[in-house]
Design a protein around this motif. Sequence first.
Motif, mmCIF file in Angstrom:
data_model
loop_
_atom_site.group_PDB
_atom_site.id
_atom_site.type_symbol
_atom_site.label_atom_id
_atom_site.label_comp_id
_atom_site.label_asym_id
_atom_site.label_seq_id
_atom_site.Cartn_x
_atom_site.Cartn_y
_atom_site.Cartn_z
ATOM 1 N N ASP A 95 0.844 -1.185 0.000
ATOM 2 C CA ASP A 95 0.000 0.000 0.000
ATOM 3 C C ASP A 95 0.888 1.248 0.000
ATOM 4 O O ASP A 95 1.480 1.616 1.021
ATOM 5 N N PHE A 96 0.972 1.902 -1.161
ATOM 6 C CA PHE A 96 1.856 3.060 -1.302
ATOM 7 C C PHE A 96 1.470 4.188 -0.356
ATOM 8 O O PHE A 96 2.332 4.842 0.231
ATOM 9 N N GLN A 97 0.164 4.415 -0.205
ATOM 10 C CA GLN A 97 -0.295 5.484 0.684
ATOM 11 C C GLN A 97 0.129 5.209 2.128
ATOM 12 O O GLN A 97 0.526 6.128 2.853
ATOM 13 N N ALA A 98 0.056 3.949 2.542
ATOM 14 C CA ALA A 98 0.488 3.579 3.898
ATOM 15 C C ALA A 98 1.995 3.773 4.061
ATOM 16 O O ALA A 98 2.461 4.170 5.129
ATOM 17 N N LEU A 99 2.760 3.507 3.005
ATOM 18 C CA LEU A 99 4.214 3.739 3.055
ATOM 19 C C LEU A 99 4.508 5.222 3.301
ATOM 20 O O LEU A 99 5.330 5.573 4.151
ATOM 21 N N VAL A 100 3.820 6.075 2.544
ATOM 22 C CA VAL A 100 4.036 7.519 2.686
ATOM 23 C C VAL A 100 3.662 7.969 4.097
ATOM 24 O O VAL A 100 4.401 8.710 4.744
ATOM 25 N N THR A 101 2.524 7.482 4.585
ATOM 26 C CA THR A 101 2.063 7.873 5.919
ATOM 27 C C THR A 101 3.027 7.403 7.003
ATOM 28 O O THR A 101 3.363 8.162 7.921
ATOM 29 N N THR A 102 3.496 6.171 6.901
ATOM 30 C CA THR A 102 4.423 5.631 7.899
ATOM 31 C C THR A 102 5.741 6.398 7.890
ATOM 32 O O THR A 102 6.286 6.727 8.945
ATOM 33 N N LEU A 103 6.223 6.717 6.707
ATOM 34 C CA LEU A 103 7.452 7.502 6.581
ATOM 35 C C LEU A 103 7.256 8.891 7.202
ATOM 36 O O LEU A 103 8.135 9.398 7.902
ATOM 37 N N HIS A 104 6.094 9.474 6.983
ATOM 38 C CA HIS A 104 5.791 10.778 7.577
ATOM 39 C C HIS A 104 5.780 10.697 9.102
ATOM 40 O O HIS A 104 6.341 11.564 9.782
#
Length: 194
Positions: A95-104
């Motif tokens: 899940d790309f969106q989850a990757l971005v959120t976790t990185l944030h």
Amino acid sequence: MGLLDTLFGRQKPVPVGPERLFSMSTAQTTLEVDQNLTPVGIAAMCFKGVASAPFAQMQRDLDQLLHLAERDDGITYRAYKDDLGYSWLIFEGKDFQALVTTLHVASRTLLDEGYGSQLLFAIFAFKDANGHSLYWMYNYKRGFFYPFVPQTDSHDRLRRRDNPEELRLASALGKELPMEQETERWYPVWDLPF
């Protein structure tokens, strides 16, 4: 900042913050549809560690927080220390969106705990239509993205970059991502740990 820094106009770089990372989420459609770039399912952040008890405690707290993301969002992560002594958090997931959120969340944690000056960059891995690897880099101190396109891969001993493709991608995504305009600041990162 000291008196001499003020007199001579020197400034310490202040991180812009990780909020601009979310523009990668909104750019995903353009990257996939218009540019034929597919997320690999890997994102990472790199920072300078600090040899102190408070920093070690912050890392333990962050580790617990990231374990929740593993459970809730299916994002796995691992910590890595490279040969130059820099610390990495490498995230993987479909899940790309989850990757971005976790990185944030990880970036925001370092910033909120007073370690924002230690943040160096975030990186998102993609493949083009021919299966070649390319990366979107986010410079925390500048608050801008830029493309990094190795001619072969990040382990290329000759360290050759595809500069025309980097310029093309920056131009194509300039309205989607806050783009670094000073190309001399498009720092490559060789020998990626993933």
